[in-house]
Design an enzyme around this catalytic site. Structure first.
Site, PDB file in Angstrom:
ATOM      1  N   GLU A  15       0.927  -0.749  -0.191  1.00 15.56           N
ATOM      2  CA  GLU A  15       0.006   0.204  -0.306  1.00 15.56           C
ATOM      3  C   GLU A  15       0.915   1.644   0.255  1.00 15.56           C
ATOM      4  O   GLU A  15       1.311   1.232   0.984  1.00 15.56           O
ATOM      5  CB  GLU A  15      -0.622   0.231   1.669  1.00 15.56           C
ATOM      6  CG  GLU A  15      -1.951  -1.411   1.528  1.00 15.56           C
ATOM      7  CD  GLU A  15      -3.294  -1.087   0.672  1.00 15.56           C
ATOM      8  OE1 GLU A  15      -3.348  -0.612   0.213  1.00 15.56           O
ATOM      9  OE2 GLU A  15      -3.379  -2.034   0.967  1.00 15.56           O
TER      10      GLU A  15
ATOM     11  N   CYS B  92      -2.124   9.255   3.467  1.00 18.19           N
ATOM     12  CA  CYS B  92      -2.066   8.652   2.165  1.00 18.19           C
ATOM     13  C   CYS B  92      -3.077   8.906   0.885  1.00 18.19           C
ATOM     14  O   CYS B  92      -3.057   9.366   0.276  1.00 18.19           O
ATOM     15  CB  CYS B  92      -1.777   6.601   1.463  1.00 18.19           C
ATOM     16  SG  CYS B  92      -3.575   6.149   2.800  1.00 18.19           S
TER      17      CYS B  92
HETATM   18  P1  NAD Z   1       8.139   4.625   4.464  1.00 16.21           P
HETATM   19  O1  NAD Z   1       8.377   4.433   3.154  1.00 16.21           O
HETATM   20  O2  NAD Z   1       9.379   5.750   4.598  1.00 16.21           O
HETATM   21  O3  NAD Z   1       8.778   3.493   5.526  1.00 16.21           O
HETATM   22  C1  NAD Z   1       7.982   3.302   6.034  1.00 16.21           C
HETATM   23  C2  NAD Z   1       8.405   2.035   6.437  1.00 16.21           C
HETATM   24  O4  NAD Z   1       8.815   1.325   5.919  1.00 16.21           O
HETATM   25  C3  NAD Z   1       8.835   2.039   7.921  1.00 16.21           C
HETATM   26  O5  NAD Z   1       8.435   0.753   8.785  1.00 16.21           O
HETATM   27  C4  NAD Z   1      10.359   2.089   7.716  1.00 16.21           C
HETATM   28  O6  NAD Z   1      11.398   1.648   8.750  1.00 16.21           O
HETATM   29  C5  NAD Z   1      10.003   0.961   6.313  1.00 16.21           C
HETATM   30  N1  NAD Z   1      11.554   0.657   6.100  1.00 16.21           N
HETATM   31  C6  NAD Z   1      12.065   1.536   5.062  1.00 16.21           C
HETATM   32  N2  NAD Z   1      13.366   1.619   4.211  1.00 16.21           N
HETATM   33  C7  NAD Z   1      12.898  -0.331   4.135  1.00 16.21           C
HETATM   34  C8  NAD Z   1      13.316  -0.926   2.978  1.00 16.21           C
HETATM   35  N3  NAD Z   1      14.500  -0.562   2.403  1.00 16.21           N
HETATM   36  N4  NAD Z   1      13.018  -1.975   3.802  1.00 16.21           N
HETATM   37  C9  NAD Z   1      12.181  -2.546   3.856  1.00 16.21           C
HETATM   38  N5  NAD Z   1      11.390  -1.411   4.835  1.00 16.21           N
HETATM   39  C10 NAD Z   1      11.967  -0.821   4.940  1.00 16.21           C
HETATM   40  O7  NAD Z   1       7.346   6.131   4.962  1.00 16.21           O
HETATM   41  P2  NAD Z   1       6.404   6.153   5.854  1.00 16.21           P
HETATM   42  O8  NAD Z   1       6.932   7.742   5.336  1.00 16.21           O
HETATM   43  O9  NAD Z   1       7.151   6.094   6.929  1.00 16.21           O
HETATM   44  O10 NAD Z   1       4.752   7.120   5.361  1.00 16.21           O
HETATM   45  C11 NAD Z   1       4.685   8.138   4.558  1.00 16.21           C
HETATM   46  C12 NAD Z   1       4.546   7.438   3.382  1.00 16.21           C
HETATM   47  O11 NAD Z   1       3.113   5.721   3.139  1.00 16.21           O
HETATM   48  C13 NAD Z   1       4.062   8.307   1.978  1.00 16.21           C
HETATM   49  O12 NAD Z   1       3.798   7.876   0.767  1.00 16.21           O
HETATM   50  C14 NAD Z   1       2.095   8.063   2.167  1.00 16.21           C
HETATM   51  O13 NAD Z   1       1.204   7.894   1.144  1.00 16.21           O
HETATM   52  C15 NAD Z   1       2.044   5.461   2.594  1.00 16.21           C
HETATM   53  N6  NAD Z   1       1.056   5.966   2.913  1.00 16.21           N
HETATM   54  C16 NAD Z   1       0.342   4.704   2.082  1.00 16.21           C
HETATM   55  C17 NAD Z   1      -0.568   4.015   3.126  1.00 16.21           C
HETATM   56  C18 NAD Z   1      -1.408   3.362   1.964  1.00 16.21           C
HETATM   57  O14 NAD Z   1      -2.843   2.461   2.530  1.00 16.21           O
HETATM   58  N7  NAD Z   1      -1.289   3.553   0.738  1.00 16.21           N
HETATM   59  C19 NAD Z   1      -1.066   4.331   4.246  1.00 16.21           C
HETATM   60  C20 NAD Z   1      -0.695   4.950   5.265  1.00 16.21           C
HETATM   61  C21 NAD Z   1       1.103   6.021   4.311  1.00 16.21           C
END
Ligand code: NAD
Length: 506
Positions: A254, A288
């Site tokens: 997502e 999001c």
């Molecule tokens: P992010 O992608 O920076 O981090 C999300 C998670 O991924 C964190 O737990 C992070 O530690 C982990 N992560 C980072 N690098 C990784 C890797 N290489 N391998 C595995 N895990 C890794 O996102 P964020 O800043 O926490 O959240 C904001 C983003 O999330 C925005 O783009 C938003 O649109 C999206 N979001 C989407 C939804 C949805 O349902 N579509 C819901 C909420 C947020």
């Protein structure tokens, strides 16, 4: 002003052990007053993440053999605990992620709804009875869990999103390793403590704190069958690439969005302005599904823009613990800088600025991560990055359109497809946008935000790969088996296939 609340002591939880290996640590800060440390947490190495997967694998056979109804009953225990602690959870969340406490309470309730939904489905059918071509055969479909799920979540819904994923996964008999965002580890840890108190056995839900190192170690681990990820497109893409190495790996991603509200010429103006303000600026534009584009029918644009800007100017932005505020800060200083860069980019791309927004001073002078709304008008132009890329902050473009065909084309001209709202009284227009726009969640005469757990949630294109979470997640965390039993005393095959072993007449 510093808080009287003492910082949370962070610990991983693997099987029955809560521990801090005393290696690398990180701090979680309150975005409203940066000097306040919400907690100090251990940052998992790859070895710690691997240990958590081993614990989840070890717990899996026993857990999957328990009754689904027993597992559902544990969720009923969890529901009581979340009700008991709802206010404290909302307050911790507000301090850690900067969302206004009333909004945090709504998120706790959303998490509770997911728990209640999971409890309710415990006694619902888990398969189908199907007919066979052969009258003596009984055929059915049943679901089986995959095994171990890694649950990797973002900061902006630090309670509900983990529950959307952990709930159906655990109910169906999977075990989990949960890695909360490094920006909201305290609320993640509190959730795991509640699972423990609810009676979930050791090893069934493991917790590792940390950043990309921990997350990537989970994704690389061949002992993980399912990766449930919510976060940015860039990270989701990396997870899908790494997962391609694992032959039966299921990945549900997502990701981000460039959601929009489409305001047609016949829209009720007040309703349209409220829908657009809530879509764009609730949570400081950090959902999001937040809209960073409002497409407005050209003849209505001036009237709409005047009312929209006047309303945006009046929004109360401040302390997340003050229930009267509409929104709080953004998550951290890097987010402030990112939004400011996009405000500059919009200017460079020819935006007509209608409301100057950007970095704000806090009312009490304490350094926080506050931004006021930036609103501009821009004609749609393919290639203009400010109106195509995810900004994730209070940054909004008003884009005029001439016809509904035009509006659908503009809406679709991004690489994302998560959420869309249309404001109109015309039922033909509603249907047109439903069928022509690319999205996962569509709303009519509503903001483009506001999920409910019993509906599927997810998007298309760069927003997701069609594995919705919440109620839809059962499809991802189970696989279907066909189960066929012969009640006859001889073997009859479908499609007229013969069982004659000796061979028939030549
Ligand atoms: P992010 O992608 O920076 O981090 C999300 C998670 O991924 C964190 O737990 C992070 O530690 C982990 N992560 C980072 N690098 C990784 C890797 N290489 N391998 C595995 N895990 C890794 O996102 P964020 O800043 O926490 O959240 C904001 C983003 O999330 C925005 O783009 C938003 O649109 C999206 N979001 C989407 C939804 C949805 O349902 N579509 C819901 C909420 C947020």
């Amino acid at each position: 002003m510093s808080s009287a609340v003492s910082p949370v002591t962070g610990r991983h939880r693997i099987a029955e052990r809560w521990f801090d290996p005393q290696e690398k640590r990180f701090e979680s800060h309150n975005p409203a007053r940066w000097e306040e440390i919400v907690g100090v947490f251990p940052s998992a190495t790859a070895a710690v993440a691997d240990e958590a997967v081993v614990a989840a694998r070890a717990a899996y056979p026993t857990w999957r053999r328990t009754s689904r109804i027993y597992r559902a009953d544990l969720f009923d225990n969890l529901a009581q605990l979340v009700k008991r602690d709802a206010d404290a959870l909302a307050e911790l969340m507000a301090r850690e992620c900067g969302k206004v406490v009333t909004e945090c309470k709504a998120e706790v309730i959303e998490g509770l709804h997911m728990i209640q939904y999971v409890f309710g489905t415990g006694r619902m059918p888990i398969g189908d009875v199907l007919e066979s071509e052969v009258p003596e055969k009984d055929a059915s479909m049943r679901r089986k869990p995959w095994g171990v799920a890694a649950v990797i979540t973002p900061w902006n819904f630090p309670f509900a999103v983990p529950l959307w994923m952990l709930g159906p996964s655990l109910l169906e008999g999977n075990t989990c390793v949960f890695k909360p965002s490094e920006d909201t580890p305290a609320i993640g840890q509190r959730l795991v403590e509640l699972f423990e108190e609810a009676g979930f056995p050791p090893g069934v839900l493991n917790l590792v704190h940390g950043d990309a190192v921990a997350g990537e170690a989970l994704v690389r681990n061949a002992g993980v069958n399912v990766v449930l990820f919510t976060g940015s497109y860039e990270v989701g893409r990396r997870i899908q690439q790494l997962s391609a190495e694992h032959h039966d790996r299921i990945v549900a991603c997502e990701m981000g969005s460039k959601s929009a509200v489409i305001v047609c010429e016949d829209a009720r103006l007040d309703l349209a302005v409220t829908a657009a303000i809530v879509s764009a600026f609730k949570t400081s534009g950090q959902r999001c599904v937040s809209a960073s584009r409002v497409l407005v029918a050209e003849p209505l644009l001036d009237r709409f823009a005047a009312k929209f800007v006047a309303t945006a100017q009046r929004l109360r932005i401040g302390d997340p613990l003050d229930r009267g505020n509409f929104t709080g800060p953004v998550i951290h200083h890097a987010a402030v800088e990112k939004v400011e860069r996009y405000n500059e980019l919009a200017r460079a791309e020819g935006a007509e600025v209608l409301l100057e927004g950007g970095r704000m001073k806090t009312q009490d002078g304490v350094p926080g991560c506050y931004l006021s709304p930036f609103v501009y008008r821009m004609d749609h132009r393919p290639g203009a990055r400010a109106i195509r890329e995810e900004v994730f902050g209070p940054h909004l473009a008003l884009i005029p359109f001439k016809t509904n065909e035009d509006a659908a084309r503009i809406y679709n001209d991004t690489e994302y497809g998560l959420s869309m709202a249309v404001i109109t009284e015309d039922y033909r227009a509603m249907r047109y946008f439903r069928d022509e726009c690319q999205f996962g969640m569509g709303y009519v005469n509503l903001p483009c935000i506001g999920a409910e757990v019993h509906l599927p949630f997810g998007g298309v294109k760069k927003s997701g790969n069609g594995h919705p979470s919440a109620a839809g997640l059962v499809e991802t965390v189970t696989h279907k088996i066909a189960w066929t039993v012969n009640h006859g005393t001889e073997i009859k095959m479908a499609q007229g296939l013969t069982t004659d072993i000796e061979g028939g007449p030549a």
